[in-house]
Design a protein around this motif. Structure first.
Motif, PDB file in Angstrom:
ATOM      1  N   PRO A   8       1.148  -1.105  -0.006  1.00 54.20           N
ATOM      2  CA  PRO A   8       0.348   0.006  -0.471  1.00 54.20           C
ATOM      3  C   PRO A   8       0.508   1.628   0.036  1.00 54.20           C
ATOM      4  CG  PRO A   8      -1.145  -1.633   1.747  1.00 54.20           C
ATOM      5  CD  PRO A   8       0.281  -2.420   1.416  1.00 54.20           C
ATOM      6  N   ARG A   9       1.599   0.994   0.252  1.00 58.44           N
ATOM      7  CA  ARG A   9       3.033   2.410   0.097  1.00 58.44           C
ATOM      8  C   ARG A   9       3.481   3.164  -0.896  1.00 58.44           C
ATOM      9  NH1 ARG A   9       4.824   4.131   5.173  1.00 58.44           N
ATOM     10  NH2 ARG A   9       4.835   2.033   6.727  1.00 58.44           N
ATOM     11  N   GLU A  10       2.755   1.561  -2.433  1.00 65.86           N
ATOM     12  CA  GLU A  10       2.991   2.211  -3.641  1.00 65.86           C
ATOM     13  C   GLU A  10       4.648   3.189  -3.955  1.00 65.86           C
ATOM     14  OE1 GLU A  10      -0.636   2.668  -5.871  1.00 65.86           O
ATOM     15  OE2 GLU A  10      -1.230   2.790  -3.895  1.00 65.86           O
TER      16      GLU A  10
ATOM     17  N   GLY B 195      12.850  -0.168  -3.010  1.00 61.14           N
ATOM     18  CA  GLY B 195      11.684   0.268  -2.505  1.00 61.14           C
ATOM     19  C   GLY B 195      11.580   0.795  -0.646  1.00 61.14           C
ATOM     20  N   PHE B 196      10.757   1.436  -0.464  1.00 54.16           N
ATOM     21  CA  PHE B 196      10.093   2.016   1.293  1.00 54.16           C
ATOM     22  C   PHE B 196      10.849   0.790   1.789  1.00 54.16           C
ATOM     23  CE2 PHE B 196       8.623   2.720   5.107  1.00 54.16           C
ATOM     24  CZ  PHE B 196       9.105   3.456   5.565  1.00 54.16           C
ATOM     25  N   CYS B 197      10.776  -0.294   1.688  1.00 53.51           N
ATOM     26  CA  CYS B 197      10.579  -1.536   2.601  1.00 53.51           C
ATOM     27  C   CYS B 197      11.604  -2.237   2.389  1.00 53.51           C
ATOM     28  CB  CYS B 197       9.637  -2.793   2.126  1.00 53.51           C
ATOM     29  SG  CYS B 197      10.281  -3.612   0.042  1.00 53.51           S
TER      30      CYS B 197
ATOM     31  N   ALA C 203       1.686   4.666   8.426  1.00 55.18           N
ATOM     32  CA  ALA C 203       0.718   3.884   7.853  1.00 55.18           C
ATOM     33  C   ALA C 203      -0.621   4.208   8.256  1.00 55.18           C
ATOM     34  CB  ALA C 203       1.517   2.459   8.158  1.00 55.18           C
ATOM     35  N   ASP C 204      -0.689   5.240   7.956  1.00 54.48           N
ATOM     36  CA  ASP C 204      -2.052   5.733   8.428  1.00 54.48           C
ATOM     37  C   ASP C 204      -3.706   5.424   7.304  1.00 54.48           C
ATOM     38  OD1 ASP C 204      -2.090   7.002   5.783  1.00 54.48           O
ATOM     39  OD2 ASP C 204      -2.318   9.332   6.313  1.00 54.48           O
ATOM     40  N   THR C 205      -2.988   4.198   6.110  1.00 57.14           N
ATOM     41  CA  THR C 205      -4.113   3.964   5.546  1.00 57.14           C
ATOM     42  C   THR C 205      -4.485   2.796   5.901  1.00 57.14           C
ATOM     43  OG1 THR C 205      -2.759   2.694   4.042  1.00 57.14           O
ATOM     44  CG2 THR C 205      -4.005   4.895   3.420  1.00 57.14           C
TER      45      THR C 205
END
Length: 370
Positions: free
Chosen positions: A96-98, A109-111, A257-259
């Protein structure tokens, strides 16, 4: 008379031990990725032994069980889906961070994941939920890096410190086959969100060599629906967390991670659509279904009452829910006073009570007093 008394004493001690075991298990052998470090170094990732041989299963599972991915392998669909997910890494939107990093060109990536598969360890794990462990253990494969990046992660060396080794898809397939040969009851892929392409391609290779164990998708719960739909028919058991009831808590403790809450609810509904309610078979093992984990946190940071009420209102009351008691402050948790301590007995008792009052009937409850 003295001998009889000693026997009674021993019997009493044994009964007490059996009563206390679940509580101890909850503290020291937690059934979640947040507590795996006690055994995660048991097997280094260099221990693969399958070496491309046609595999004969020694795993004690129902001989009539057929994993979903086997059908997809036979038609070529499994490999096709793996290649479909692989292409997404060119502008990564797997989580979901896309973040849209070009992982195929080596960008992380962010991960912190690239297209190079990284694995920390694999081994039979005996700290997971009982229907997954059985007698032979759950065949866990621990992937390096994570998209959620929680401040209290007990395995931060893996999820955020990059602990692990570069491995190929073929080596991952060999690990799966080795776990099967060693008698594990399932393939439990831990923190898989950023590596679904590698997982599907490895399953395709392993299926050709005789893999037949059910696949457990052991995730933080924060998943994209379009990726989950690609996994339909591949995953036999979904094992997601439902960490937070409120988005502000997810944002604060899980790197913005607000979603999380919104998307995890949608993900749970999709997982249930695919695999249904988790019910152990006659042999006591789990072969299919949704198994939700909720980690109770100090000062109700997780919003447990809202979590269990949502599950009861939106999924069948018999949905498997593990109410986990093993939170302990690790990594950066001490920077947040509200989560810088262990859970109290009363906090966990309240969590169990709320789940029962919500009408949930299939609870995995840790601790003898409850």
């Amino acid at each position: 008379m003295e001998i009889k008394s000693r026997r009674d004493f021993v019997k009493s001690c044994a009964c007490l031990a059996l009563t206390v075991v679940p509580f101890v298990r909850g503290l020291f052998l937690p059934g979640c990725r947040d507590g795996r470090n006690a055994t995660r170094r048991q097997n280094d990732v260099g221990d693969t032994q399958a070496e491309g041989l046609q595999e004969k299963s020694t795993a004690a599972i129902d001989p009539n069980f057929e994993a979903g991915y086997l059908k997809l392998h036979k038609t070529g669909e499994l490999k096709k889906r793996g290649e479909q997910l692989w292409k997404i890494m060119e502008e990564c939107r797997l989580c979901p961070r896309e973040c849209r990093a070009n992982r195929l060109k080596g960008e992380r990536g962010f991960c912190q994941g690239s297209s190079q598969l990284e694995i920390t360890s694999y081994h039979p794990h005996f700290g997971e939920e009982r229907p997954l462990v059985g007698n032979g253990g759950s065949g866990t494969v621990f992937f390096t890096n994570c998209s959620l990046r929680c401040v209290f992660c007990i395995n931060w060396e893996i999820s955020q410190g990059g602990e692990g080794k570069a491995r190929s898809v073929e080596e991952l397939a060999d690990m799966m086959l080795d776990l099967q040969r060693r008698g594990c009851h399932n393939i439990n892929i831990v923190t898989p969100t950023h590596y679904p392409a590698h997982i599907l391609l490895a399953l395709d290779v392993a299926a050709a060599k005789g893999l037949r164990l059910p696949v457990v998708y052991n995730t933080c719960g924060w998943e994209r629906l379009d990726v989950l739909r690609v996994l339909d028919g591949v995953v036999d058991i979904y094992l997601p967390d439902f960490k937070y009831a409120r988005s502000e808590m997810a944002s604060k403790y899980s790197s913005g991670a607000d979603t999380y809450t919104e998307l995890t609810k949608l993900a749970l509904l999709e997982m249930h659509r695919q695999v249904g309610v988790a019910r152990p078979a006659r042999d006591g093992l789990m072969y299919r279904g949704l198994m939700i984990r909720h980690l109770v946190m100090p000062n109700d940071v997780a919003g447990t009452k809202e979590v269990v009420e949502w599950i009861a209102a939106n999924l069948p009351k018999e949905t498997y829910v593990n109410i986990m008691s093993q939170y302990r402050p690790m990594y950066k948790a001490f920077d947040y006073p509200e989560i810088a301590r262990r859970l109290t007995r009363d906090e966990y008792a309240n969590a169990v009570r709320w789940a029962r009052e919500a009408g949930l009937t299939n609870l995995d409850v840790q601790g003898w007093p409850f």
